[in-house]
Design an enzyme around this catalytic site. Structure first.
Site, short mmCIF file in Angstrom:
data_model
loop_
_atom_site.label_atom_id
_atom_site.label_comp_id
_atom_site.label_asym_id
_atom_site.label_seq_id
_atom_site.Cartn_x
_atom_site.Cartn_y
_atom_site.Cartn_z
N ASP A 1 0.89 -1.07 0.21
CA ASP A 1 -0.01 -0.05 0.11
C ASP A 1 0.66 1.36 -0.05
O ASP A 1 0.39 2.28 -0.69
CB ASP A 1 -1.04 -0.06 1.20
CG ASP A 1 -2.16 -0.85 1.02
OD1 ASP A 1 -2.18 -1.43 -0.06
OD2 ASP A 1 -2.74 -1.26 1.98
N ASN B 1 -4.52 9.59 1.60
CA ASN B 1 -5.15 9.06 2.98
C ASN B 1 -5.50 9.68 3.75
O ASN B 1 -6.62 10.01 4.44
CB ASN B 1 -4.38 7.71 3.38
CG ASN B 1 -4.28 6.51 2.67
OD1 ASN B 1 -5.22 6.33 1.84
ND2 ASN B 1 -3.49 5.17 3.17
N ASP C 1 -2.45 13.41 21.78
CA ASP C 1 -1.27 13.01 21.05
C ASP C 1 -1.32 13.38 19.87
O ASP C 1 -0.04 13.61 19.22
CB ASP C 1 -0.93 11.32 21.11
CG ASP C 1 -0.46 10.74 22.30
OD1 ASP C 1 0.13 11.69 23.29
OD2 ASP C 1 -0.39 9.65 22.71
N ALA D 1 -6.87 3.07 7.19
CA ALA D 1 -5.37 2.99 7.45
C ALA D 1 -5.36 3.56 8.83
O ALA D 1 -5.60 3.17 9.64
CB ALA D 1 -4.60 3.86 6.40
#
Length: 253
Positions: A42, A112, A142, A154
């Site tokens: 990918d 993405n 975070d 993803a």
């Protein structure tokens, strides 16, 4: 006969496939090709899509890597027939503009996701605005990301974000390990939305912005994200194994 341009990752198995396929089907420059075939995983598929975004040539991936969510199964035989029968998915990228403390502007595209990550020992503090309106004065986490439907399985999914159906014209805004508001995981936004992150206390809590983990900008103070409908990527899948089917199947693993 269809003209095919092959490209492969540096992995030994991908390079071996490249040699075999060019021996069978010939070699062609991407500018002249009817199809581009990417051999790898990918990550390499994303690399290929970025590198060929100035072309309107469909890209067909064959898995010679690890994950292969965007790839088809590898087989050297019958490639012409597979390309001609393939189903096409069209996706548009995200445009990122990251502004650093010195006022420099860094532009990048993401297929993405665009992600903001803490770049120091302390959690990031972010103010989130959507279409010019502040929606969250302070997110302590975070980091956070904005994902396309194609990228929702993803990094977004690993951060416990939702899987977004292809064609839904929705973006996923997902927090990573949110501390405050406690357990806040994000929101679904229309694809036309412009999302702005302002980094609070950037000297004490530095943040890095990334587009598809390719273009990294350190010490970002403002990051603006929006869809870029003027660009499109054409991805080919074997019949019955298109992106929509893969997104549905991923939710029942």
């Amino acid at each position: 006969m269809a003209k095919i341009s092959f490209t492969a990752s540096r992995a030994h198995v991908a390079q071996g496939a490249l040699v075999e396929l060019e021996r069978r089907y010939g070699r062609c420059d991407a500018v002249e090709a009817d199809f581009i075939v990417a051999l790898g995983g990918d990550g390499f598929m994303l690399h290929t899509l970025h590198d060929t975004q100035h072309l309107d040539t469909p890209v067909y991936g064959m898995n010679r890597g690890t994950v292969g969510f965007l790839m088809n199964a590898y087989a050297a035989e019958g490639l012409i027939e597979r390309l001609e029968a393939a189903e096409e998915e069209v996706i548009t990228p995200l445009a990122m503009r990251a502004i650093t403390a010195d006022g420099a502007k860094h532009d990048a595209l993401a297929i993405n996701e665009v992600s903001l990550l803490r770049a120091g020992p302390q959690v990031a503090k972010l103010r989130i605005s959507v279409d010019g309106r502040v929606r969250m004065e302070e997110l302590v986490a975070d980091g956070a990301l904005v994902s396309t439907p194609a990228g929702s399985t993803a990094y977004n999914y690993s951060a416990h974000g939702p899987i977004v159906p292809v064609g839904s014209e929705v973006l996923a805004l997902t927090a990573m390990s949110a501390f405050r508001p406690r357990r806040w995981r994000g929101a679904l936004l229309p694809s036309t939305a412009e999302v702005r992150f302002d980094v609070l206390q950037p000297d004490k809590r530095p943040v890095m912005a990334e587009a598809d983990s390719r273009s990294s900008v350190r010490n970002a103070v403002t990051v603006i994200i929006r869809s870029e409908p003027r660009l499109r990527h054409r991805i080919l899948f074997d019949p019955g194994h298109g992106l929509e089917e893969r997104l549905i199947r991923e939710q029942f693993v």
